[in-house]
Design an enzyme around this catalytic site. Structure first.
Site, PDB file in Angstrom:
ATOM      1  N   CYS A  23      44.604 -15.130  30.143  1.00  0.00           N
ATOM      2  CA  CYS A  23      43.761 -14.079  29.570  1.00  0.00           C
ATOM      3  C   CYS A  23      44.179 -12.708  30.102  1.00  0.00           C
ATOM      4  CB  CYS A  23      42.297 -14.357  29.924  1.00  0.00           C
ATOM      5  SG  CYS A  23      41.208 -13.038  29.395  1.00  0.00           S
ATOM      6  N   LYS A  50      31.701 -23.972  28.556  1.00  0.00           N
ATOM      7  CA  LYS A  50      31.250 -22.775  29.283  1.00  0.00           C
ATOM      8  C   LYS A  50      29.876 -23.024  29.898  1.00  0.00           C
ATOM      9  CE  LYS A  50      33.594 -19.294  26.493  1.00  0.00           C
ATOM     10  NZ  LYS A  50      33.424 -18.338  25.420  1.00  0.00           N
ATOM     11  N   VAL A  63      35.091 -13.738  29.244  1.00  0.00           N
ATOM     12  CA  VAL A  63      35.534 -13.405  30.596  1.00  0.00           C
ATOM     13  C   VAL A  63      36.581 -12.302  30.469  1.00  0.00           C
ATOM     14  CG1 VAL A  63      35.074 -15.660  31.608  1.00  0.00           C
ATOM     15  CG2 VAL A  63      37.325 -15.217  30.594  1.00  0.00           C
ATOM     16  N   HIS A 168      52.270 -10.991  27.345  1.00  0.00           N
ATOM     17  CA  HIS A 168      51.993 -11.840  26.177  1.00  0.00           C
ATOM     18  C   HIS A 168      52.947 -11.531  25.036  1.00  0.00           C
ATOM     19  CE1 HIS A 168      48.013 -13.934  26.954  1.00  0.00           C
ATOM     20  NE2 HIS A 168      48.344 -13.370  28.101  1.00  0.00           N
TER      21      HIS A 168
END
Ligand SMILES: N[C@@H](CCC(=O)N[C@@H](CS)C(=O)NCC(=O)O)C(=O)O
Length: 221
Positions: A23, A50, A63, A168
């Protein structure tokens, strides 16, 4: 002995194996904690399961989320988190989430559009063209300002926001499109290596396979 943690940082990952997930927003929060040398403890949120409390502290269920253990304060959202950390731990200063320079601000949506475009179509070439413009803007800023980081001699929030996204772009575009950042963008390529050689990156890094796995799930969804 490591200092007692002041901040708990909840990020994407596997709470059982303690493997960090892919992330870029979580990565920004962790890089900020590491660059500021804040004693923190990393905790992982399983996206397939979650915990209910996450929605109490962040109704969006996203998050990163941090918990300031001394102030007993919860802060969701990477932009709010880095602003909170800047006020709470001002030294070294990294600026707020919108610290200049304002380059590459459309990098992530341009990347997602290019990645999701159907292979070998005009649409794909067009979307990759838009992504290249974003990358060029970053490259040219570094080239013209002759500084090692976007923030100057040291990284600031412009760097900590963009670097995880650039990771990414590089990994997913290579894997799914067979596309590499053009050699002409040499300032950008050197910058990627420079920021990834910092201790903060080494502490908060996750392997390329995680990036590939994460995007594979999105592309196939
Ligand atoms: N604006 C949020 C975005 C964070 C975000 O999108 N996080 C993703 C993971 S990278 C998430 O938690 N998504 C929720 C989900 O997929 O269930 C921030 O900057 O923190």
């Amino acid at each position: 002995m490591a200092a007692n943690p002041i901040i708990e940082s909840y990020v994407k990952g596997n709470p059982e194996t303690h493997e960090r997930g892919d992330c870029p927003f979580s990565h920004r929060a962790l890089l900020t904690l590491a660059e500021k040398h804040v004693p923190y403890k990393e905790e992982y949120i399983d996206f397939n399961n979650k915990p209910k409390w996450l929605f109490d502290v962040n109704p969006k269920g996203s998050v990163p989320v941090i918990h300031d253990l001394e102030a007993d304060k919860w802060v969701p959202d990477s932009s709010e988190i880095v602003d909170y950390l800047e006020d709470r731990f001002p030294d070294p200063s990294l600026g707020k989430h919108d610290a200049p320079p304002h380059v590459g601000e459309k990098l992530f949506p341009s990347f997602v559009a290019a990645l999701k475009a159907k292979k070998d179509t005009d649409e794909e070439s067009k979307k990759i063209g838009v992504l290249v413009q974003e990358l060029e803007a970053i490259n040219n800023h570094l080239r013209d300002n002759k500084t090692p980081y976007l923030g100057g001699e040291r990284p600031n929030q412009a760097d900590l926001g963009l670097a995880p996204k650039l990771y990414h772009v590089e990994v997913a575009m290579r894997e799914f499109k067979g596309w590499e950042i053009p050699d002409l963008l040499s300032n950008l390529k050197e910058y990627n290596q420079r920021i990834r050689s910092r201790d903060s990156w080494k502490q908060t890094y996750y392997p390329e396979e995680k990036v590939v796995q994460g995007w594979k799930a999105h592309i196939e969804a």
